[in-house]
Design an enzyme around this catalytic site. Structure first.
Site: not given
Ligand code: DMJ
Length: 614
Positions: A192, A188, A320, A471
């Site tokens: 980010r 993360e 994903d 998404e």
């Protein structure tokens, strides 16, 4: 900001091609070569006929040109899907009844961003978490990580919000200090924060962001010091020591270890420091040495052994972006690292064979899961997170080129099938919004494959929230760029309107995640995710963009998984792929270009752009 002359949408391109073909097919085009054509004598009768014929050709040319100009003009003025999908759509679509101003819609997205940002600035400035209902904020650790500010820098730049960007920059300069004795999630923080800083540097050229990025990367890099070279789930920013996950028997998520590569490789390119490159590249070699069946990987991997843990296979959470970054690593270095394309192609075949099914009654194509591996039962569950896959399939097929241009190149049946899969999945994800009374998608749906039942999918009680995730609009943006079909903008607008209706708070606090999307009155959750600003609103803004010069063309940039754009680059003399596959997979692609059956394509497009009646 990198710009490029826009390509026409396929409808206009077709009209344009047909026009020029017709214009070229005049008699002179069919005449013999010049040396046989010299006028030794003049035949007046013939000359008169020729003059008349020339007049007709010129007249035809002028009429056709007029038609084309009006057609193009109409298109740029009106993007109403009904109008555009008709033969004379662009021409008559500019009537006031059908006229849609995408500029106004884009401005509305910018307004939403400003309202969200304004609430955050007023009530939680500098904090990592913003609770817009209670109008408070807090940090995740002892000091702020810049979770919301850093994730938003490039959106501020793209939207031209210079004053807001200036204040954000001041905060980064004066208040952001990553030296803290605190464990952060490796993935993360990379996608980010590192991603946000690198992309801000790319778009502004400001070295402050690169300095902060390098400092942060040097702290995260210790996460890779495991026995296998796979990063630990967390890392301490002060000691740079990697920390095993406290759950999942110490395993890291597969998507998490394999979704750091774009960021660290771009940093290597910018700084000339190969260490970042080598660390993240090693991960790919270790993962691939497991030789996952048909390219499909379990969602956990052990950082001590480098082996997959468990059997659970899915393209939802923890799986994903493994697939997304296979493709994007290949694209990032201008197709110079075919190893990632081979892995990607193998995996996409695996997805199509093992994970794709269609729902009943409306035959919506979805990607399910194999929670117990290949020998276990297929699950019809699909996370909203999987909705990035529509865009991924289409991007993988054309590599960012508009579909018509891509089809003119060497074009294989695999590419055509992948492109169609992109269309199908994106329609499904749109339906996940459209079929809810609120117009917002739930976090997870379960598709129905029983023909005796009436609904394509159901929602479980714990899955009915909406976190303002990006998404689906990400895929809409990619498909709009690739197909030029305005239906994707229209769908994006409907989704945006649902966000406006249900997630906008009264007063000046901004926007919020919600519960109970299967009702007409979802309730608030009191949290605004940073990806609402970094991804969802950015993709919507770009989807509605009508700039003459295309902003951030997909042929020139790769968006990281948090929607932070990086430029593509070539390997040059410093960087190379430092590994080869143990046994390369050989996807058999036709040596010759595949001819696309246009009538069939038309039928597919009609089907996948039609709203389902429920
Ligand atoms: C984002 O942080 C990234 O897109 C990630 O890859 C998946 N989850 C969120 C958004 O839903």
């Amino acid at each position: 900001m990198p710009n490029k002359v826009p390509d026409f949408s396929s409808a206009v391109r077709d009209a344009e091609n047909k026009f020029w073909e017709a214009a070229k097919a005049t008699p002179s085009d069919q005449e013999l070569p010049l040396y046989k054509d010299k006028p030794y004598g003049v035949d007046f009768k013939h000359a008169e006929k020729s003059r008349k014929r020339r007049k007709l050709v010129v007249l035809g040319f002028v009429v056709a040109l007029l038609f084309f100009v009006l057609y193009s003009f109409g298109r740029s003025q009106s993007d109403t899907p009904d109008a555009e999908n008709s033969v004379f759509g662009g021409l008559f679509g500019s009537s006031s009844k059908n006229k849609v101003s995408w500029k106004k819609r884009q401005d509305a997205v910018k307004e939403s961003f400003l309202r969200s940002w304004g609430g955050y600035e007023k009530y939680a400035w500098g904090k990592d978490v913003y609770k817009p209902v209670s109008k408070t904020g807090h940090n995740m650790g002892p000091k702020p990580l810049g979770w919301i500010i850093v994730d938003s820098l490039d959106t501020l730049k793209i939207m031209g919000l210079d004053e807001e960007l200036e204040r954000a920059r001041d905060w980064v300069k004066n208040d952001l200090n990553y030296d803290m004795d605190y464990e952060v999630n490796t993935f993360e923080t990379t996608i980010r924060m590192l991603g946000g800083l690198l992309s801000a540097h790319y778009l502004t050229g400001d070295d402050l962001y690169l300095d902060r990025a390098t400092d942060l990367a040097n702290r995260i890099i210790g996460a890779f010091d495991s026995e296998s070279g796979l990063p630990y789930a967390s890392v301490n920013l002060h000691t740079s020591k990697g920390i095993k996950s406290h759950t999942d028997r110490g395993a890291s998520s597969t998507a998490e270890v394999s979704t750091l590569q774009l960021e660290f490789k771009y940093l290597s390119k910018l700084t000339g420091e190969p260490l970042y490159w080598e660390k993240v590249e090693k991960v790919m070699e270790v993962l691939d040495s497991n030789r996952p069946r048909d390219g499909l990987v379990p969602i956990y991997v052990n950082p001590d052994t480098g082996k997959y843990q468990g059997q659970n296979i899915r393209l939802g959470s923890r799986g994903d972006s493994y697939y997304e970054y296979l493709l994007k690593q290949y694209l990032q270095t201008n197709d110079q690292e075919p190893v990632y394309k081979a892995m990607y192609d193998e995996a996409m075949e695996g997805v199509k064979v093992h994970l794709v099914q269609q729902s009943e009654p409306n035959k919506l194509t979805f990607i399910g899961e194999l929670p117990d591996g290949f020998s276990g039962e297929f699950s019809n569950k699909m996370d909203h997170l999987v909705c990035f896959a529509g865009g991924m399939f289409a991007l993988g097929a054309t590599e960012g080129l508009p579909i018509d241009a891509a089809r003119r190149n060497h074009w294989t049946s695999t590419q055509e099938n992948d492109f169609r899969m992109g269309l199908e999945l994106t329609r499904t994800c749109y339906e996940m919004y459209a079929q809810m009374p609120s117009g917002l998608s739930p976090e997870i749906v379960h598709f129905n494959t029983d023909p005796s039942k009436m609904r394509d999918f159901t929602v479980k009680r714990n899955d009915c929230h909406n976190l303002q995730r990006p998404e689906t609009v990400e895929s809409l943006f990619v498909l709009w760029r690739i197909t030029g079909n305005p239906i994707y903008r229209q769908w994006g607008w409907e989704i945006f309107e649902a966000f406006e209706k249900h997630t906008r708070l009264p007063g000046d606090a901004g926007y919020d995640s919600v519960n109970h999307v299967q009702t007409e009155t979802p309730t608030n959750r009191d949290n605004m995710e940073s990806f609402w600003l970094a991804e969802t609103l950015k993709y919507l803004y770009l989807l509605f963009d009508d700039s003459k010069e295309e902003v951030l063309p997909l042929t020139d940039v790769v968006f990281n998984t948090e929607a932070h754009p990086f430029p593509k680059f070539s390997l040059g003399s410093v960087f190379k792929t430092g590994w080869t596959r143990e046994s390369a997979s050989n996807p058999v692609d036709e040596p010759h270009k595949v001819k696309v059956d246009e009538a069939e394509v038309e039928k597919i497009v009609e089907r996948v752009t039609k709203k389902v009646t429920v």
